[in-house]
Design a protein around this motif. Structure first.
Motif, short mmCIF file in Angstrom:
data_model
loop_
_atom_site.label_atom_id
_atom_site.label_comp_id
_atom_site.label_asym_id
_atom_site.label_seq_id
_atom_site.Cartn_x
_atom_site.Cartn_y
_atom_site.Cartn_z
N THR A 90 0.93 -1.21 -0.06
CA THR A 90 -0.08 0.00 0.04
C THR A 90 0.96 1.26 -0.01
N VAL A 91 0.64 2.09 -0.86
CA VAL A 91 1.52 3.60 -0.96
C VAL A 91 0.35 4.37 -0.97
N GLU A 92 0.56 5.57 -0.55
CA GLU A 92 -0.51 6.79 -0.62
C GLU A 92 0.67 8.15 -1.36
N VAL A 93 -0.06 8.38 -2.37
CA VAL A 93 0.46 9.44 -3.14
C VAL A 93 -0.45 10.46 -3.55
N ALA A 94 0.19 11.70 -3.92
CA ALA A 94 -0.60 12.90 -4.55
C ALA A 94 -1.27 12.34 -5.86
N SER A 95 -2.64 12.64 -5.87
CA SER A 95 -3.55 11.81 -7.23
C SER A 95 -2.73 12.16 -8.41
N VAL A 131 -4.49 6.37 -2.45
CA VAL A 131 -3.93 5.06 -1.73
C VAL A 131 -3.95 4.01 -3.04
N VAL A 132 -2.87 3.58 -3.38
CA VAL A 132 -2.73 2.47 -4.43
C VAL A 132 -2.09 1.31 -3.71
N GLU A 133 -2.92 0.11 -4.07
CA GLU A 133 -2.85 -1.07 -3.31
C GLU A 133 -2.78 -2.21 -4.21
N ALA A 134 -1.81 -3.21 -3.84
CA ALA A 134 -1.71 -4.40 -4.68
C ALA A 134 -1.22 -5.51 -3.86
N ALA A 135 -1.86 -6.56 -4.16
CA ALA A 135 -1.73 -7.91 -3.29
C ALA A 135 -1.17 -8.98 -4.01
N VAL A 136 -0.22 -9.82 -3.71
CA VAL A 136 0.36 -10.81 -4.53
C VAL A 136 0.52 -12.09 -3.34
N SER A 137 0.79 -13.35 -4.02
CA SER A 137 0.76 -14.28 -3.23
C SER A 137 2.12 -14.44 -2.22
N LEU A 138 1.96 -14.64 -1.10
CA LEU A 138 3.04 -14.81 -0.16
C LEU A 138 4.14 -15.84 -0.30
N GLU A 139 5.16 -15.30 -0.54
CA GLU A 139 6.40 -15.85 -1.11
C GLU A 139 7.47 -15.13 -0.16
N GLY A 140 8.85 -16.08 0.05
CA GLY A 140 9.67 -15.48 0.79
C GLY A 140 10.61 -14.39 -0.09
N ARG A 141 10.83 -14.68 -1.45
CA ARG A 141 11.62 -13.88 -2.40
C ARG A 141 10.72 -12.54 -2.57
#
Length: 183
Positions: A90-95, A131-141
């Motif tokens: 999650t990152v918050e930035v100016a629009s 707020v820009v948000e992305a989700a990925v599979s939980l992997e150690g790398r």
């Protein structure tokens, strides 16, 4: 939207939990030590960045966040949910070019590591912020991103920012252990 709300709640919890963690270390005499000042920054008349990395734990989520101490909203956060096997950035930035509801190409880079993500934008807490948000599979790398280089560079259309990784690297072993539990 539900994941964004969960992140906001966890970030608020992190702000409350972080308060004692951020206290100045005590010397053997029991008094707080003065933090070391960066001589280079003072000679140039620049102020040191007051933002810090904080590790917080919720019921089933662990958050590594970067922002002002005690602030409810960090500028950057990575949350892992071991039970769901997800890691969320999650990152918050100016629009700028990015508006709430947009799909966003989000790039995270540190050292030689790069992570390209498809993200979504949501209205931020402050006017003119998203707020820009992305989700990925939980992997150690994926977590290795925080161990490379000195700076995390975050880019998206119309916005770019960088965050020092020194404080994150100190918390990374605990974050990794909590995220990858049972693996």
């Amino acid at each position: 939207m539900r994941a964004w709300l969960l992140t906001k709640v966890l970030v608020a919890i992190a702000a409350l939990i972080a308060t004692p963690v951020l206290a100045a270390p005590k010397s053997s005499k029991g008094t707080a030590q003065e933090p070391k000042k960066d001589a280079k920054k003072e000679t140039k008349g620049e102020k040191a960045d007051p933002r810090v990395w904080v590790l917080a734990r919720g019921e089933d989520t662990i958050v590594l966040r970067f922002g002002l101490p005690r602030a409810a909203d960090p500028v950057f956060a990575v949350a892992c949910q071991p039970g769901a096997q997800l890691i969320q950035f999650t990152v918050e930035v100016a629009s700028g070019k990015v508006k709430a509801g947009d799909g966003v190409a989000l790039s995270l880079a540190a050292g030689k590591r790069r992570l390209e993500l498809a993200a979504s934008a949501f209205r931020g807490a402050a006017d003119g912020r998203v707020v820009v948000e992305a989700a990925v599979s939980l992997e150690g790398r994926v977590l290795d991103l925080f161990s490379e280089g000195e700076t995390l560079v975050v880019k998206m259309p119309g916005a770019s920012d960088s965050y020092p990784l020194a404080g994150a690297k100190a918390k990374l072993p605990d974050f990794r252990r909590a995220c990858l539990i049972g693996r």
